[in-house]
Design a protein around this motif. Sequence first.
Motif, PDB file in Angstrom:
ATOM      1  N   HIS A 100      35.229  32.720  39.207  1.00  0.00           N
ATOM      2  CA  HIS A 100      34.186  32.430  38.219  1.00  0.00           C
ATOM      3  C   HIS A 100      33.383  31.170  38.516  1.00  0.00           C
ATOM      4  CE1 HIS A 100      36.166  35.596  36.179  1.00  0.00           C
ATOM      5  NE2 HIS A 100      37.246  34.874  35.907  1.00  0.00           N
ATOM      6  N   HIS A 101      33.403  30.745  39.746  1.00  0.00           N
ATOM      7  CA  HIS A 101      32.565  29.586  40.063  1.00  0.00           C
ATOM      8  C   HIS A 101      31.341  30.034  40.845  1.00  0.00           C
ATOM      9  CE1 HIS A 101      34.812  26.226  38.555  1.00  0.00           C
ATOM     10  NE2 HIS A 101      35.934  26.679  39.095  1.00  0.00           N
ATOM     11  N   LYS A 102      30.283  29.308  40.590  1.00  0.00           N
ATOM     12  CA  LYS A 102      29.041  29.540  41.336  1.00  0.00           C
ATOM     13  C   LYS A 102      28.707  28.188  41.961  1.00  0.00           C
ATOM     14  CE  LYS A 102      24.464  31.475  40.322  1.00  0.00           C
ATOM     15  NZ  LYS A 102      23.641  32.066  39.258  1.00  0.00           N
ATOM     16  N   MET A 103      28.538  28.185  43.270  1.00  0.00           N
ATOM     17  CA  MET A 103      28.500  26.909  43.978  1.00  0.00           C
ATOM     18  C   MET A 103      27.248  26.802  44.843  1.00  0.00           C
ATOM     19  SD  MET A 103      31.447  25.666  46.678  1.00  0.00           S
ATOM     20  CE  MET A 103      32.737  25.417  45.502  1.00  0.00           C
ATOM     21  N   ILE A 104      26.686  25.597  44.895  1.00  0.00           N
ATOM     22  CA  ILE A 104      25.588  25.333  45.845  1.00  0.00           C
ATOM     23  C   ILE A 104      26.065  24.246  46.797  1.00  0.00           C
ATOM     24  CG2 ILE A 104      23.196  24.579  46.136  1.00  0.00           C
ATOM     25  CD1 ILE A 104      22.570  25.523  43.353  1.00  0.00           C
ATOM     26  N   ILE A 105      25.908  24.476  48.094  1.00  0.00           N
ATOM     27  CA  ILE A 105      26.313  23.464  49.080  1.00  0.00           C
ATOM     28  C   ILE A 105      25.078  22.998  49.842  1.00  0.00           C
ATOM     29  CG2 ILE A 105      27.878  22.925  50.991  1.00  0.00           C
ATOM     30  CD1 ILE A 105      29.537  25.358  50.215  1.00  0.00           C
ATOM     31  N   PHE A 106      24.839  21.690  49.807  1.00  0.00           N
ATOM     32  CA  PHE A 106      23.651  21.141  50.462  1.00  0.00           C
ATOM     33  C   PHE A 106      23.972  20.610  51.855  1.00  0.00           C
ATOM     34  CE2 PHE A 106      22.262  20.918  46.049  1.00  0.00           C
ATOM     35  CZ  PHE A 106      20.955  21.376  46.170  1.00  0.00           C
ATOM     36  N   PHE A 107      23.112  20.961  52.801  1.00  0.00           N
ATOM     37  CA  PHE A 107      23.202  20.453  54.177  1.00  0.00           C
ATOM     38  C   PHE A 107      21.890  19.754  54.516  1.00  0.00           C
ATOM     39  CE2 PHE A 107      26.077  24.001  53.909  1.00  0.00           C
ATOM     40  CZ  PHE A 107      27.188  23.594  54.632  1.00  0.00           C
ATOM     41  N   SER A 108      21.937  18.999  55.628  1.00  0.00           N
ATOM     42  CA  SER A 108      20.733  18.214  55.940  1.00  0.00           C
ATOM     43  C   SER A 108      19.750  18.918  56.867  1.00  0.00           C
ATOM     44  CB  SER A 108      21.128  16.857  56.527  1.00  0.00           C
ATOM     45  OG  SER A 108      21.900  17.033  57.695  1.00  0.00           O
ATOM     46  N   SER A 109      20.065  20.113  57.369  1.00  0.00           N
ATOM     47  CA  SER A 109      19.084  20.793  58.227  1.00  0.00           C
ATOM     48  C   SER A 109      19.237  22.308  58.113  1.00  0.00           C
ATOM     49  CB  SER A 109      19.245  20.364  59.684  1.00  0.00           C
ATOM     50  OG  SER A 109      20.446  20.886  60.209  1.00  0.00           O
TER      51      SER A 109
ATOM     52  N   LYS B  30      37.987  26.890  44.843  1.00  0.00           N
ATOM     53  CA  LYS B  30      37.124  27.100  43.680  1.00  0.00           C
ATOM     54  C   LYS B  30      36.669  28.557  43.543  1.00  0.00           C
ATOM     55  CE  LYS B  30      37.465  22.933  42.555  1.00  0.00           C
ATOM     56  NZ  LYS B  30      38.435  22.669  41.503  1.00  0.00           N
ATOM     57  N   CYS B  31      36.288  29.144  44.660  1.00  0.00           N
ATOM     58  CA  CYS B  31      35.629  30.446  44.564  1.00  0.00           C
ATOM     59  C   CYS B  31      36.565  31.620  44.806  1.00  0.00           C
ATOM     60  CB  CYS B  31      34.450  30.503  45.524  1.00  0.00           C
ATOM     61  SG  CYS B  31      33.247  29.227  45.180  1.00  0.00           S
ATOM     62  N   LYS B  32      37.707  31.376  45.406  1.00  0.00           N
ATOM     63  CA  LYS B  32      38.634  32.490  45.592  1.00  0.00           C
ATOM     64  C   LYS B  32      39.787  32.418  44.591  1.00  0.00           C
ATOM     65  CE  LYS B  32      41.598  34.854  48.807  1.00  0.00           C
ATOM     66  NZ  LYS B  32      42.462  34.721  49.974  1.00  0.00           N
TER      67      LYS B  32
ATOM     68  N   LYS C 284      26.644  35.920  38.949  1.00  0.00           N
ATOM     69  CA  LYS C 284      27.481  35.020  38.147  1.00  0.00           C
ATOM     70  C   LYS C 284      28.358  34.146  39.023  1.00  0.00           C
ATOM     71  CE  LYS C 284      27.573  37.596  33.916  1.00  0.00           C
ATOM     72  NZ  LYS C 284      28.167  38.697  33.215  1.00  0.00           N
ATOM     73  N   THR C 285      28.591  34.601  40.247  1.00  0.00           N
ATOM     74  CA  THR C 285      29.392  33.815  41.187  1.00  0.00           C
ATOM     75  C   THR C 285      28.636  33.769  42.516  1.00  0.00           C
ATOM     76  OG1 THR C 285      30.528  35.814  41.876  1.00  0.00           O
ATOM     77  CG2 THR C 285      31.622  34.497  40.186  1.00  0.00           C
ATOM     78  N   GLY C 286      29.249  33.164  43.503  1.00  0.00           N
ATOM     79  CA  GLY C 286      28.613  33.115  44.822  1.00  0.00           C
ATOM     80  C   GLY C 286      28.487  31.694  45.324  1.00  0.00           C
TER      81      GLY C 286
END
Length: 892
Positions: free
Chosen positions: A580-589, A574-576, A648-650
């Motif tokens: 043009h993608h901006k992504m959030i990744i959720f973890f539990s700790s 997606k990001c490489k 805009k990305t990251g």
Amino acid sequence: MTISCPPLCTSLSCSSTAMLRAVLTDTRWSSDQASGSSPLTPCCSRTAGSLRTAVSRNPALGAAAAASSTSESSPSGGSSSAAGSEGLPPRSAAAILQPPLGLPGACAAAAAEAPGRPGWGCPAAACTAPGAAGTDRDPGRLRQGRSGAVPLPLGTFPPPSPHRRGHGPAPGTVPGPCGRSWAMAAGGTLLLNLSPAPRGRSRQSGALKRKLQSPNGNPPLKRKRKPSINTFKKPATEVDIRQKESSSQKSTPKKQLTDNQNENQKSKPFIKTSSLFRNNPDIPKIHRKAVQQVQENVFTTDSFSQLDLHPHLISTINTVLKISSMTSVQKQTIPVLLQGKDALVRSQTGSGKTLAYGIPLVQSLQGMESKIQRSDGPYALILVPTRELALQSFDTMQKLLKPFAWIVPGVLMGGEKRKSEKARLRKGINILISTPGRLVDHIKSTECIHFRCTQWLIIDEADRILDLGFEKDVTVILNALNAERQTRQNVLLSATLTEGVTRLADISLNDPVSISIADETQIRPASQMDGQASSSSNCMEQENFAVPEKLKQYVMVVPSKLRLVTLAAFILEKCKFEKHHKMIIFFSSCEQVEFYYELLLKVLSGGLESEQPEHSSLSSAHLQFLRLHGNMEQEERTEVFQEFLKSKTGILLCTDVAARGLDLPQVTWIVQYNAPASPAEYIHRIGRTARIGCHGNSLLVLAPSEAEYVSLLASHKINVSEMKMEKVLSSLMKDNRFKLHRPGRKQSCGTDPQEVRERATVLQTRFEDHVHSSEGTVRWAKKALQSFLCAYTTYPRNLKHIFHIKSLHLGHLAKSFGLRDAPQNLTAFSAAGSKKKAKPRPKRSDLLKKTRGKHCLAEILRSEYSSGMDTGVSKVKKKKNQRKPGNQQIPT
Ligand SMILES: Nc1ncnc2c1ncn2[C@@H]1O[C@H](COP(=O)(O)OP(=O)(O)OP(=O)(O)O)[C@@H](O)[C@H]1O
């Protein structure tokens, strides 16, 4: 205006509700009374206490962990690593975390059954509870177990353990209840090894087990391999991997190997790489009902000028905020609040709730008969659960107040110097935005704070504020408000107003209007609500939440071993490659966020390229990783938030600290690497994308044993489509950094599954090499794994059948933390330095009193939302060198 409370409802069993009721009826509730009643605290204590006790008292943890290891890299001959994945039945993470059999009081599934949430069952009860039956601590099982092997007729398979769903049996065995193996004995009879395996006899029983698993009576291949002298020192080369791969392809099933073949194996070079693609549990078919999602119309065509607002306010909305027409929730809410009524507002994420309360608030304050003075103190109090949300709401209020400069907004949010906050309070703040913890701190310690003029109380993300154990704080705040002024306009808002909030609304709101955009009858006057109190709460119990229309939701089932490489492949895709993608990744700790941030940064972003100059031309410079969690210094937290807001990305790696309310524009992907604790939290996490009518995507990553979560989501009218792991992994074909160089091999076109696997293995090896590059990084990985396990025990009771620690395979999980083996010393962090003898398991009442254990879990949960004053949690320092894994101090 007096808040009239309905008569005490007998169904309100929750102590916090009772507290709040007392407060709202202007009964002064002493903080002493309140202090013991937060249901979260004792449960945290119990869970963490159980975990810690179980781990620290279990001297056999090392051995148990070793038995579950999956790597092929470890020496065989009696060593740890073979058992987990290569023949012996996998040992669950719960087994590692639980007290040893036969210890006094070790009857309960300590870690696994211990809840971290209100209302969870007592661990002592768990030994007789159905969920506990089948564990090797179940007394009933123990008695049965002494009878030894039970022959079953040919073809009779034992019922699978409810907690081992999806785990494929090891060759020649079928996993049975209690983590024991069903072995195919000569003559086609299935034997159940029920022996409880006392510690002193574990070698003997292990040998017996191995014999049973090997049809010809020989110990399995794994045990016969020659140990490597240089197990972890030499980094794996691609040749190693190639040899490994080819040998694994050619090798016949283990049980069919003859002694000669075993000898051949011995003579092959030692291979350090793990077998990512072997002995994984089957990926279950996702059964999901196609459900009709609840959808809301976000926009209306009505303009703000239709409302009776100050012309400067309208022009500010149009010119500063660049907004012309109202959203549905604004259209419904603003007139109600302008009439001075209380309201309970529910509308989907990203639908404009902040302005729905912000506009009428500013309109009412600017029009007050006697002009507001700064020294009057707060006229409005806005409570939000996180610091970033406080900053964001402050920013919005500042914009709205541009033409009304005499009204001063201010924010209290922890992490800042208390002294400067006190100075600002002394000067005067008219619209006070705060997190509950920090405000309570000031109520208790800042003399100049007062609420004589406070006419508005707005609780944003009301359900979150209540279920985070903030009840006590809210009680203190309401006490302080009630003490100085009786009448107030109250507003509760969230995208997920759950049952708890409805109960609070019943007692805290005065003749409120309930606004729910998804409902057919969108506005119900208070009079109607009274008559329908029960049906209203039924509606909340149903908890069908609206999902943004343009949000595409996916789920991907990934075996534990492959989680890390699959996540990495997804990020690259997606990001490489798509960009043009901006992504959030959720973890539990927090620990996981820190760990994966460093690891992904180093391995995917070219951090390792200095060590591998041949790949420098293939730099992934486009990948920009950021991280956000509650254990960071506030200064850096704000910097990161602002940076991600503007970019805009990251890729932002974060905990649930970013799940609520944050309005981060242009986010295109939400990845939930660890599943959220409830469908409501799922809704908030995915709600960080597809806001205000935009497009967005979300991906939920589940282990095979967690696949049932999809049905749970469906029962809340949430539809997810399946994304195939293989497809995600195939994007590694686009990244030649992970290509396995075989002499004479032609450039492959398309996605050869074998080559995809090779590349995934190369990538996994990179991760493992990085993790094993120093003692510090290994410790850090273990700490992250431990925090994951700790968080895993906090899933609420009603989800235990899906997220049970007993379903986890520690050795496989270790791979997803870049560890080559299942860690043998998970006790190190909790019991380091402690030479105390193992004590009998404490009674439940003792557990509730203990504070040390309470800290572990309570901090994991609450540090995300703390006032920032007194957590005592080790903060992640801003200095670069302190963030290096090798320099990481492991708190004891
Ligand atoms: N009437 C409107 N027209 C266009 N955009 C709007 C309008 N009202 C608000 N917005 C924008 O929509 C975005 C989301 O608003 P907001 O953060 O208030 O949503 P929310 O409902 O509070 O979301 P959450 O439930 O996630 O907290 C913001 O960027 C805001 O500026």
